[in-house]
Write an enzyme that holds these catalytic residues in place. Sequence first.
Site, short mmCIF file in Angstrom:
data_model
loop_
_atom_site.label_atom_id
_atom_site.label_comp_id
_atom_site.label_asym_id
_atom_site.label_seq_id
_atom_site.Cartn_x
_atom_site.Cartn_y
_atom_site.Cartn_z
N THR A 129 1.09 3.53 1.98
CA THR A 129 1.59 3.90 3.31
C THR A 129 2.71 2.99 3.79
OG1 THR A 129 -0.15 2.55 4.29
CG2 THR A 129 -0.60 4.90 4.00
N LYS A 130 3.21 2.11 2.93
CA LYS A 130 4.28 1.19 3.33
C LYS A 130 5.64 1.67 2.77
CE LYS A 130 1.40 -1.52 5.46
NZ LYS A 130 0.20 -0.67 5.39
N VAL A 131 6.71 1.12 3.32
CA VAL A 131 8.06 1.52 2.88
C VAL A 131 8.23 1.27 1.39
CG1 VAL A 131 10.53 1.09 3.17
CG2 VAL A 131 9.02 1.09 5.18
N HIS A 141 0.84 -1.19 0.00
CA HIS A 141 0.00 0.00 0.00
C HIS A 141 0.88 1.26 0.00
CE1 HIS A 141 -2.83 3.01 1.72
NE2 HIS A 141 -3.72 2.32 1.02
#
Length: 360
Positions: A184-186, A182
């Site tokens: 919002t992930k690294v 997603h």
Amino acid sequence: MQNETIKVLVPKLPEVGAVLPYLKRIDTTRIYSNYGPLNSEFLSRLRELTGAKAVTLTSNGTTAIELALRVRAAPGRRYCLMPSFTFIASAHAVCNAGLLPALVDVSAETLTLTPEIAEAALESFDERPAAVLVVSAFGAPPDLAAWAAFEARHDVPVVFDAAAAVTAISGVGTQPACVSLHATKVLGIGEGGAILSNDTALNERTTAMTGFGFLGAERVSAIRGGNYRISEYTAAVGLAAMDALPARMEQLKSLTQAYRKRLDGKAVRFQNGVGDQWVTMTLNVIVPENTEQDTIDRLNAAKVEWRHWWGLGCHRHPAFADVPRADLSGTDALARRVIGLPFHDGLTEENLDRIAKCLP
């Protein structure tokens, strides 16, 4: 400026210029989905990054968990043992796999379900679980060896919800690790997920399940599945995100260290290893008991956004209020104390100073 709100999270995906070379390749091949060449290249780079022999790409991280459970769960059993302290998507994935969440507590030290807690919880339910869903806390690497030993001792299949841990995973075995890609992930690609394992037979089945269960003979649905693939456009973003990943990880490490420097000597604590052994996009601190409300009040007064990223436990959501559960007193005591701080590349030195002043 002091009167401006400090945002808690500002995702950043690759810019147009970084993605454009991959988009031009799509124009050349005129392959847009259905396991195209960019999909295959992204798979290869995920294998290289994580060390997993086999990778199934999925439409999101929740779907990855669902498919892994559908393949691994022991037939004829109803329950999936899982921590209540997790993002609610974990519980939805369990239900979508045809199982019933059986909620258990977590360790206050690691914020996770441990084999010891799971073993004690086995006595709390009226039947043996079909599986255990082990959740990685905000990107921390799960203890793969300990859970392999648990499965061997108890004959209960284990699946890892390692949603934020794609850059921390190494040494994955036959127990699949499900990650989110997603925004919002690294390693964010907008929306997507993956199942990592060394079990090629599981990988063959989960990959087939992402494409209507076509397995073996062309366009013959051998197993029940759905349409859980990613497009070539999503893979293009993924490849550009891979190109930028080393610099991004260094940036996140540097930001974590900036927080550590400011919070040294304070009563709050970080998760073990964050910023040194692994990185995250959702940096949390654990505040001492009975200080959480005062801390939140100070953050609000200073116009600092914060989050309980996982809420207060799955059992607090109406949709899961009536599912089986063991004693969750540890989760009730812990969840309020885990506070997500602003963490993104837009933070200034003044912002970090303002945030630090709010913390005990």
